[in-house]
Scaffold this active site. Sequence first.
Site, PDB file in Angstrom:
ATOM      1  N   HIS A  61       0.857  -1.195   0.000  1.00  0.00           N
ATOM      2  CA  HIS A  61       0.000   0.000   0.000  1.00  0.00           C
ATOM      3  C   HIS A  61       0.890   1.241   0.000  1.00  0.00           C
ATOM      4  O   HIS A  61       0.706   2.126  -0.814  1.00  0.00           O
ATOM      5  CB  HIS A  61      -0.955  -0.015   1.211  1.00  0.00           C
ATOM      6  CG  HIS A  61      -1.855   1.183   1.292  1.00  0.00           C
ATOM      7  ND1 HIS A  61      -2.949   1.257   2.106  1.00  0.00           N
ATOM      8  CD2 HIS A  61      -1.815   2.376   0.666  1.00  0.00           C
ATOM      9  CE1 HIS A  61      -3.555   2.436   1.960  1.00  0.00           C
ATOM     10  NE2 HIS A  61      -2.879   3.129   1.104  1.00  0.00           N
ATOM     11  N   GLU A 115       0.424   7.969  -3.599  1.00  0.00           N
ATOM     12  CA  GLU A 115       1.378   7.591  -2.540  1.00  0.00           C
ATOM     13  C   GLU A 115       2.623   8.470  -2.583  1.00  0.00           C
ATOM     14  O   GLU A 115       3.138   8.891  -1.548  1.00  0.00           O
ATOM     15  CB  GLU A 115       1.736   6.104  -2.645  1.00  0.00           C
ATOM     16  CG  GLU A 115       0.569   5.166  -2.340  1.00  0.00           C
ATOM     17  CD  GLU A 115      -0.005   5.355  -0.933  1.00  0.00           C
ATOM     18  OE1 GLU A 115       0.769   5.415   0.035  1.00  0.00           O
ATOM     19  OE2 GLU A 115      -1.247   5.444  -0.805  1.00  0.00           O
ATOM     20  N   HIS A 119       2.854  10.892   0.568  1.00  0.00           N
ATOM     21  CA  HIS A 119       3.841  10.366   1.526  1.00  0.00           C
ATOM     22  C   HIS A 119       5.282  10.528   1.045  1.00  0.00           C
ATOM     23  O   HIS A 119       6.145  10.967   1.798  1.00  0.00           O
ATOM     24  CB  HIS A 119       3.562   8.888   1.808  1.00  0.00           C
ATOM     25  CG  HIS A 119       2.214   8.631   2.418  1.00  0.00           C
ATOM     26  ND1 HIS A 119       1.925   8.932   3.731  1.00  0.00           N
ATOM     27  CD2 HIS A 119       1.066   8.129   1.899  1.00  0.00           C
ATOM     28  CE1 HIS A 119       0.663   8.604   4.000  1.00  0.00           C
ATOM     29  NE2 HIS A 119       0.118   8.117   2.900  1.00  0.00           N
TER      30      HIS A 119
END
Length: 226
Positions: A61, A115, A119
């Site tokens: 993930h 992502e 992040h």
Amino acid sequence: MESKGSNLIKLLLLVNFSVLCVAQDFDFFYFVQQWPGSYCDTDKSCCYPTTGKPDADFGIHGLWPNYNTGSYPSNCDSSNPFKQSQISDLTSSLQREWPTLACPSGNGIQFWTHEWEKHGTCSESNLNQHAYFAAGLSLKQKANLLQSLTSAGIQPDGQFYSLSSIKGAIKDGTGFTPYIECNVDSSGNSQLYQVYLCVDTSGSDFIECPVFPHGKCGSSIEFPTF
Ligand code: 5GP
Ligand code: 5GP
């Protein structure tokens, strides 16, 4: 009367202090893998990627920078957007190991973009975009969750297992204590959804988690088929 010398010392102390006070980018990463059977087996359901049904394995993930306090930075640098050209050599590995299950079906680019931008940009001082995705792929190889679980007799067979047996099997297989996140299937059962392991700021080595996320699983957890 203060001497020039003591003013100089004050200035040096101030400079030193401000350097020490510059916020650290982050303290560690959570490396989060998801069980596709549990993503799909909910009321929300899922959509297989345009490249086909993923393997019956955990998928990545994300690799999420975090603080020891439990909070985390996000969306740190809008001037550094995701660029597919920087990871073209990793695309087929990412499609296999970091597949998207969200609807509508996609080829992964949207998921990896999300992502990276949410992040990855918060650890860009340590890992550029290529290094960030390569780190995720390499960590997944180092922590084979499915193998750790199945060698302890915990299989994706729709049966129920205790939380402590799941954690113990992953600790035995990887050497590190995981955090287990559950979700709920369409009949209301608690099931094994995501596994978190902690990683040092270089993105290469697992560490014991400085802090765990909050949240609860039932004591008996379903491991759905996929
Ligand atoms: P959820 O609401 O499903 O727990 O989390 C939604 C999203 O918030 C996650 O996919 C992830 O992007 C981010 N997130 C949740 N918990 C954490 C955490 O402990 N650390 C970091 N870095 N991100 C998190
Ligand atoms: P988070 O903020 O939770 O890290 O990222 C989740 C976002 O990525 C959501 O917007 C979700 O729709 C999207 N996404 C795309 N594919 C997947 C997937 O396979 N799993 C999860 N958990 N989120 C996905």
